[in-house]
Scaffold this active site. Structure first.
Site, PDB file in Angstrom:
ATOM      1  N   HIS A 110     -56.364  16.602  11.017  1.00 42.51           N
ATOM      2  CA  HIS A 110     -56.241  16.344  12.452  1.00 42.51           C
ATOM      3  C   HIS A 110     -55.086  15.372  12.673  1.00 42.51           C
ATOM      4  CE1 HIS A 110     -57.516  16.096  16.591  1.00 42.51           C
ATOM      5  NE2 HIS A 110     -57.369  14.786  16.522  1.00 42.51           N
ATOM      6  N   SER A 137     -55.488  12.455   9.850  1.00 43.14           N
ATOM      7  CA  SER A 137     -56.746  12.243   9.129  1.00 43.14           C
ATOM      8  C   SER A 137     -57.207  13.561   8.527  1.00 43.14           C
ATOM      9  CB  SER A 137     -57.859  11.796  10.097  1.00 43.14           C
ATOM     10  OG  SER A 137     -57.427  10.746  10.940  1.00 43.14           O
ATOM     11  N   ASP A 146     -64.081  17.086  15.536  1.00 42.42           N
ATOM     12  CA  ASP A 146     -63.230  16.048  14.933  1.00 42.42           C
ATOM     13  C   ASP A 146     -64.009  14.762  14.647  1.00 42.42           C
ATOM     14  OD1 ASP A 146     -61.039  17.787  15.135  1.00 42.42           O
ATOM     15  OD2 ASP A 146     -60.558  17.098  17.150  1.00 42.42           O
TER      16      ASP A 146
HETATM   17  C1  GAR Z   1     -50.936  20.216  12.424  1.00 41.47           C
HETATM   18  O1  GAR Z   1     -50.283  19.122  12.985  1.00 41.47           O
HETATM   19  C2  GAR Z   1     -52.434  19.960  12.415  1.00 41.47           C
HETATM   20  O2  GAR Z   1     -52.788  18.633  12.183  1.00 41.47           O
HETATM   21  C3  GAR Z   1     -52.804  20.374  13.804  1.00 41.47           C
HETATM   22  O3  GAR Z   1     -52.028  21.521  14.072  1.00 41.47           O
HETATM   23  C4  GAR Z   1     -50.813  21.444  13.329  1.00 41.47           C
HETATM   24  C5  GAR Z   1     -50.683  22.718  12.518  1.00 41.47           C
HETATM   25  O4  GAR Z   1     -49.436  22.789  11.913  1.00 41.47           O
HETATM   26  N1  GAR Z   1     -54.195  20.637  13.917  1.00 41.47           N
HETATM   27  C6  GAR Z   1     -54.905  20.423  15.008  1.00 41.47           C
HETATM   28  O5  GAR Z   1     -54.434  19.982  16.030  1.00 41.47           O
HETATM   29  C7  GAR Z   1     -56.358  20.788  14.888  1.00 41.47           C
HETATM   30  N2  GAR Z   1     -57.114  20.185  15.943  1.00 41.47           N
HETATM   31  P1  GAR Z   1     -49.176  23.841  10.758  1.00 41.47           P
HETATM   32  O6  GAR Z   1     -49.687  25.193  11.277  1.00 41.47           O
HETATM   33  O7  GAR Z   1     -47.689  23.847  10.580  1.00 41.47           O
HETATM   34  O8  GAR Z   1     -49.910  23.401   9.538  1.00 41.47           O
END
Ligand code: GAR
Length: 195
Positions: A110, A137, A146
């Protein structure tokens, strides 16, 4: 036998790539499948290029029935004998029933220093609040959104004139280091419990 890991994505899949690459020959786990809730997620091709099997369970198709979406998800996870689930930018909320099926086996990353800023728009909220630090986190997934036990966190400084976009890129770089570390520790712990 190595532990089978499923990585669930909805978008770009940059965390997924780091997790897959981290599971080398010495690792106690292996990437058994990448599952996307969107058929157009760019992460799908990245997983295929890395030689990992992919599945799409299109949340749009199951729009009216989240339970059917989860049923399909559970069937797919069972088909691949999945023992650990890593949510990596997976933008669907999972029900208690689903989570109970994989109790203490689901990890999520998260983009905030939980318990601050659960949910969406975490970076904008941290900047708006004039926080001096932000971060990410990794936590165990429980039915509280979360809200599960935090396994590890990583911090970054919020500079003057920081934008949501610049903060998101800084935090993402930290995510890429943190998530593989946590998965390795977590897999080793499960291994020890099983011995
Ligand atoms: C990441 O920043 C992750 O922490 C977030 O989405 C992005 C995905 O990036 N997740 C959330 O917000 C979940 N609530 P990625 O597809 O490049 O890994």
């Amino acid at each position: 036998m190595k532990l089978a890991v499923a990585i669930l994505i909805s978008g770009s899949g940059s965390n997924m790539v780091k997790l897959v690459k981290s599971m080398d020959d010495e690792h106690p786990a292996f990437p058994s499948v990448v599952i996307s809730s969107r058929s157009d997620a760019p992460g799908l091709k990245k997983a295929q290029d890395l030689g990992v099997p992919t599945e799409v369970i299109d949340a749009h198709y199951f729009k009216k029935n989240h339970l059917d979406f989860e049923k399909e998800l559970i069937q797919t996870l069972k088909f691949y004998n999945v023992e650990i689930i890593c949510l990596a930018g997976f933008m669907k909320i999972l029900s208690k029933k689903f989570i109970d099926n994989f109790r203490d086996r689901i990890l999520n990353i998260h983009p905030s220093l939980l318990p601050k800023y659960r949910g969406l728009n975490t970076h904008a909220r941290a900047i708006e609040a004039n926080d001096p630090i932000a971060g990410c986190s990794v936590h165990l997934v429980t039915p509280e959104l979360d809200g599960g036990p935090i396994l590890a966190q990583s911090e970054v400084l919020i500079k003057k004139n920081e934008t949501e976009k610049s903060l998101a890129s800084k935090v993402l770089l930290e995510e890429h280091v943190l998530y593989p570390k946590v998965l390795l520790n977590f897999s080793n712990q499960i291994r020890k419990k099983e011995l």
